[in-house]
Scaffold this motif. Structure first.
Motif, PDB file in Angstrom:
ATOM      1  N   TRP A   6      -7.096  27.315 -14.612  1.00 44.82           N
ATOM      2  CA  TRP A   6      -7.711  26.776 -13.394  1.00 44.82           C
ATOM      3  C   TRP A   6      -8.500  25.485 -13.650  1.00 44.82           C
ATOM      4  CZ3 TRP A   6      -7.392  26.262  -8.493  1.00 44.82           C
ATOM      5  CH2 TRP A   6      -8.487  25.917  -7.717  1.00 44.82           C
ATOM      6  N   PRO A   7      -9.405  25.450 -14.662  1.00 45.36           N
ATOM      7  CA  PRO A   7     -10.052  24.162 -14.940  1.00 45.36           C
ATOM      8  C   PRO A   7      -9.039  23.070 -15.285  1.00 45.36           C
ATOM      9  CG  PRO A   7     -11.136  25.907 -16.164  1.00 45.36           C
ATOM     10  CD  PRO A   7      -9.942  26.518 -15.528  1.00 45.36           C
ATOM     11  N   SER A   8      -7.952  23.432 -15.988  1.00 43.67           N
ATOM     12  CA  SER A   8      -6.952  22.423 -16.329  1.00 43.67           C
ATOM     13  C   SER A   8      -6.302  21.858 -15.082  1.00 43.67           C
ATOM     14  CB  SER A   8      -5.862  23.019 -17.208  1.00 43.67           C
ATOM     15  OG  SER A   8      -6.417  23.614 -18.324  1.00 43.67           O
ATOM     16  N   PHE A   9      -6.033  22.736 -14.128  1.00 42.64           N
ATOM     17  CA  PHE A   9      -5.423  22.304 -12.871  1.00 42.64           C
ATOM     18  C   PHE A   9      -6.341  21.320 -12.151  1.00 42.64           C
ATOM     19  CE2 PHE A   9      -4.264  23.237  -8.352  1.00 42.64           C
ATOM     20  CZ  PHE A   9      -2.965  22.769  -8.411  1.00 42.64           C
ATOM     21  N   LEU A  10      -7.654  21.681 -12.089  1.00 37.33           N
ATOM     22  CA  LEU A  10      -8.618  20.786 -11.432  1.00 37.33           C
ATOM     23  C   LEU A  10      -8.708  19.464 -12.169  1.00 37.33           C
ATOM     24  CD1 LEU A  10     -11.605  23.067 -10.421  1.00 37.33           C
ATOM     25  CD2 LEU A  10      -9.848  22.076  -8.976  1.00 37.33           C
ATOM     26  N   ASP A  11      -8.717  19.538 -13.494  1.00 34.96           N
ATOM     27  CA  ASP A  11      -8.790  18.313 -14.295  1.00 34.96           C
ATOM     28  C   ASP A  11      -7.584  17.424 -13.999  1.00 34.96           C
ATOM     29  OD1 ASP A  11     -10.027  16.954 -16.793  1.00 34.96           O
ATOM     30  OD2 ASP A  11      -7.889  17.087 -17.228  1.00 34.96           O
ATOM     31  N   GLY A  12      -6.423  18.054 -13.879  1.00 34.31           N
ATOM     32  CA  GLY A  12      -5.220  17.290 -13.551  1.00 34.31           C
ATOM     33  C   GLY A  12      -5.331  16.614 -12.207  1.00 34.31           C
ATOM     34  N   ILE A  13      -5.795  17.361 -11.196  1.00 34.72           N
ATOM     35  CA  ILE A  13      -5.938  16.767  -9.863  1.00 34.72           C
ATOM     36  C   ILE A  13      -6.953  15.631  -9.908  1.00 34.72           C
ATOM     37  CG2 ILE A  13      -6.749  17.190  -7.518  1.00 34.72           C
ATOM     38  CD1 ILE A  13      -5.531  19.833  -7.553  1.00 34.72           C
ATOM     39  N   GLY A  14      -8.083  15.876 -10.589  1.00 34.68           N
ATOM     40  CA  GLY A  14      -9.112  14.847 -10.667  1.00 34.68           C
ATOM     41  C   GLY A  14      -8.591  13.574 -11.288  1.00 34.68           C
ATOM     42  N   ASN A  15      -7.881  13.700 -12.402  1.00 39.69           N
ATOM     43  CA  ASN A  15      -7.375  12.499 -13.066  1.00 39.69           C
ATOM     44  C   ASN A  15      -6.303  11.802 -12.239  1.00 39.69           C
ATOM     45  OD1 ASN A  15      -8.470  11.865 -15.870  1.00 39.69           O
ATOM     46  ND2 ASN A  15      -8.378  14.079 -15.814  1.00 39.69           N
ATOM     47  N   LEU A  20       0.810  -1.212   0.000  1.00 40.24           N
ATOM     48  CA  LEU A  20       0.000   0.000   0.000  1.00 40.24           C
ATOM     49  C   LEU A  20       0.847   1.267   0.000  1.00 40.24           C
ATOM     50  CD1 LEU A  20      -2.817   1.101   0.027  1.00 40.24           C
ATOM     51  CD2 LEU A  20      -2.895   0.859   2.480  1.00 40.24           C
ATOM     52  N   LYS A  21       1.941   1.274   0.761  1.00 37.33           N
ATOM     53  CA  LYS A  21       2.690   2.514   0.950  1.00 37.33           C
ATOM     54  C   LYS A  21       3.291   3.037  -0.355  1.00 37.33           C
ATOM     55  CE  LYS A  21       5.858   4.603   4.241  1.00 37.33           C
ATOM     56  NZ  LYS A  21       6.977   4.327   5.142  1.00 37.33           N
ATOM     57  N   PRO A  22       4.045   2.204  -1.104  1.00 40.29           N
ATOM     58  CA  PRO A  22       4.545   2.726  -2.381  1.00 40.29           C
ATOM     59  C   PRO A  22       3.434   3.132  -3.331  1.00 40.29           C
ATOM     60  CG  PRO A  22       5.216   0.441  -2.061  1.00 40.29           C
ATOM     61  CD  PRO A  22       4.577   0.878  -0.797  1.00 40.29           C
ATOM     62  N   ALA A  23       2.299   2.397  -3.295  1.00 36.84           N
ATOM     63  CA  ALA A  23       1.186   2.755  -4.174  1.00 36.84           C
ATOM     64  C   ALA A  23       0.679   4.133  -3.836  1.00 36.84           C
ATOM     65  CB  ALA A  23       0.064   1.730  -4.051  1.00 36.84           C
ATOM     66  N   PHE A  24       0.582   4.437  -2.533  1.00 35.69           N
ATOM     67  CA  PHE A  24       0.090   5.740  -2.105  1.00 35.69           C
ATOM     68  C   PHE A  24       1.051   6.850  -2.531  1.00 35.69           C
ATOM     69  CE2 PHE A  24      -0.215   9.143   1.072  1.00 35.69           C
ATOM     70  CZ  PHE A  24      -1.546   9.475   0.914  1.00 35.69           C
ATOM     71  N   VAL A  25       2.349   6.613  -2.326  1.00 39.48           N
ATOM     72  CA  VAL A  25       3.337   7.621  -2.715  1.00 39.48           C
ATOM     73  C   VAL A  25       3.283   7.861  -4.218  1.00 39.48           C
ATOM     74  CG1 VAL A  25       5.794   8.127  -2.831  1.00 39.48           C
ATOM     75  CG2 VAL A  25       4.831   7.160  -0.769  1.00 39.48           C
ATOM     76  N   MET A  26       3.156   6.769  -4.969  1.00 46.51           N
ATOM     77  CA  MET A  26       3.066   6.874  -6.428  1.00 46.51           C
ATOM     78  C   MET A  26       1.834   7.685  -6.829  1.00 46.51           C
ATOM     79  SD  MET A  26       4.688   5.711  -9.054  1.00 46.51           S
ATOM     80  CE  MET A  26       4.412   5.589 -10.794  1.00 46.51           C
ATOM     81  N   ALA A  27       0.701   7.408  -6.163  1.00 45.33           N
ATOM     82  CA  ALA A  27      -0.539   8.115  -6.489  1.00 45.33           C
ATOM     83  C   ALA A  27      -0.366   9.609  -6.257  1.00 45.33           C
ATOM     84  CB  ALA A  27      -1.697   7.577  -5.659  1.00 45.33           C
ATOM     85  N   VAL A  28       0.237   9.965  -5.117  1.00 40.87           N
ATOM     86  CA  VAL A  28       0.433  11.386  -4.820  1.00 40.87           C
ATOM     87  C   VAL A  28       1.363  12.017  -5.860  1.00 40.87           C
ATOM     88  CG1 VAL A  28       1.378  13.012  -3.150  1.00 40.87           C
ATOM     89  CG2 VAL A  28      -0.011  11.099  -2.379  1.00 40.87           C
ATOM     90  N   SER A  29       2.467  11.323  -6.191  1.00 37.59           N
ATOM     91  CA  SER A  29       3.412  11.886  -7.161  1.00 37.59           C
ATOM     92  C   SER A  29       2.736  12.142  -8.498  1.00 37.59           C
ATOM     93  CB  SER A  29       4.585  10.935  -7.388  1.00 37.59           C
ATOM     94  OG  SER A  29       5.048  10.425  -6.192  1.00 37.59           O
ATOM     95  N   VAL A  30       1.962  11.140  -8.968  1.00 34.82           N
ATOM     96  CA  VAL A  30       1.321  11.304 -10.278  1.00 34.82           C
ATOM     97  C   VAL A  30       0.312  12.447 -10.240  1.00 34.82           C
ATOM     98  CG1 VAL A  30      -0.203  10.214 -11.946  1.00 34.82           C
ATOM     99  CG2 VAL A  30       1.733   8.975 -11.053  1.00 34.82           C
ATOM    100  N   THR A  31      -0.434  12.565  -9.124  1.00 35.58           N
ATOM    101  CA  THR A  31      -1.401  13.658  -9.014  1.00 35.58           C
ATOM    102  C   THR A  31      -0.695  15.001  -9.112  1.00 35.58           C
ATOM    103  OG1 THR A  31      -2.673  12.254  -7.553  1.00 35.58           O
ATOM    104  CG2 THR A  31      -3.281  14.558  -7.625  1.00 35.58           C
TER     105      THR A  31
END
Lengths: 217, 206
Positions: A137-146, A47-58
């Motif tokens: 701003w919408p692009s930023f939100l879209d990036g976070i969402g994805n 779980l831990k590396p997966a979480f770090v990876m998720a945050v990095s990609v976001t």
């Protein structure tokens, strides 16, 4: 950069919130658009590396969307891919250096997969499909969402694999000792790469049974 | 010599890009709908990997590694540029793909048209970047080993996408539960093929 937020509508209007939450379910980049599986599944054994990876990609998706959206009017169409790659690669180098400085053990586990965020199709895909045609701003939100949509799948897969594969979550023992004494055995097949693919296949199956309009003819 | 051959076999079967590391999954799932395009894309990926992995090996060896600049002057011996490797590798790959695209367009327009959009997209194929990053991590001894690793990984990916395309052509006639059609079944099939590929574990040719 200074003209980041200039639209008339409120910053958190319904339309913008849709950009943020849509990718978590209906528009999920991993299980609906089938993007970014490349570097994702290999890091989900724990779980831990997966979480770090998720945050990095976001982080990388959000900021590459923001930067490319700010630059979108100044870049000739022919060289945009190279510019995108440079922006993304720079962000990934920053993320990599931060990970090495603050969570060195996880960064060691992720090894080459941090570098592979550059070639993660979600990031390129969102820049091409959204950021080049929309305001920052919408692009930023879209990036976070994805990024979050991607992270959600990563974390679900990681929870299943770590729980059934090692009996732990985030390194803490979850399956009680008495179960092992009764003869329970960890399913070590879960820790092998092929199971990640099969779990994603099953997630797609469940998701499409709930959203029947996504089914392919 | 044995070692080069060993790396080649290992990178095709044991460390297969798709089944062991999930590299290049996006195009693997998207392009494996028929055998002909899969064949073309696989060939292009293999060629690009065969060239870029040894090229990046040389760059890493003589420019980026800690102390690699010592051959210019001893004063540069403690310069460490390894943090630049991501951006240099992707630049090499992207420009090489651009070059291949131009050459193919000039000399074989029919192949160019049949590959279409997938040719420029090779630049962001994770398998190619992954090949270069693994090359850096494994610290190969010479450029020959790096080249055989690049070629082997490319062929491994080619093999995987070809097999997948062949299976998917067959299963269009099968009665799959509706929500599982398309990518769902492709993932599960890849998982099963991955389990089958595990039977190659431990092969060593000396």
């Amino acid at each position: 950069m200074s003209k980041g937020v200039e639209e008339k509508e409120p910053m958190f209007s319904l339309k913008n919130m849709k950009l943020l939450w849509g990718p978590l379910n209906r528009n999920n980049p991993v299980i609906v658009q089938i993007l970014g599986i490349c570097s994702a599944l290999a890091v989900t054994a724990k779980l831990k590396p997966a979480f770090v990876m998720a945050v990095s990609v976001t982080v990388v998706t959000a900021f590459s969307n923001l930067i490319m959206s700010c630059l979108r009017k100044g870049i000739p169409n022919r060289i945009r891919i190279i510019v995108q790659l440079v922006v993304i690669a720079t962000l990934v180098i920053l993320v990599d250096q931060v990970l090495k400085a603050y969570v060195y053990d996880v960064s060691k586990q992720l090894s080459v997969f941090v570098g592979l965020i550059i070639t993660n199709c979600i990031i390129m895909g969102r820049v091409e499909a959204f950021a080049l045609g929309n305001k920052p701003w919408p692009s930023f939100l879209d990036g976070i969402g994805n990024g979050l949509g991607y992270g959600l799948i990563l974390i679900v897969v990681a929870i299943v694999r770590e729980l059934f594969g090692s009996g732990t979550l985030w390194g803490y023992q979850i399956i009680p000792q008495w179960l092992y004494e009764q003869g329970y055995v960890n399913n070590s097949l879960m820790l092998l790469p092929p199971m990640a693919l099969i779990i994603v296949g099953v997630i797609i199956w469940i998701h499409r049974s709930k959203n029947r309009d996504l089914i392919e003819k | 010599m044995e070692s080069i051959f060993n790396i080649f076999i290992k990178s095709i079967f044991i460390d297969n890009m798709v089944f062991a590391y999930f590299f290049g999954m996006c195009s693997y799932i998207a392009v494996s709908k028929n055998v002909k395009t899969a064949l073309g894309l696989g060939a292009a990926v293999t060629f690009v990997m065969f060239i870029t992995v040894p090229l990046n090996y040389l760059i890493d060896e003589f420019l980026l590694q800690p102390g690699a600049l010592a051959w210019i002057s001893p004063k540069l011996a403690d310069v460490d540029l390894s943090f630049l490797s991501f951006i240099v590798f992707i630049a090499v790959i992207a420009s090489f793909v651009q070059l291949v695209e131009m050459i193919v367009e000039r000399f074989s327009p029919s192949l160019y048209n049949s590959l279409g959009i997938f040719l420029p997209l090779i630049a962001v194929n994770c398998a190619i970047m992954g090949g270069s990053l693994f090359m850096q991590q494994r610290e190969f001894l010479n450029v020959g080993e790096a080249a055989s690793y690049g070629l082997g990984s490319g062929i491994g990916w080619w093999l995987a996408i070809l097999m997948m395309a062949a299976i998917r052509e067959k299963i269009t006639y099968s009665n799959i539960p509706a929500p599982l059609r398309g990518p769902g079944i492709a993932f599960i099939l890849t998982g099963l093929m991955g389990i089958a590929f595990m039977s190659f574990l431990g092969i060593q040719i000396n």
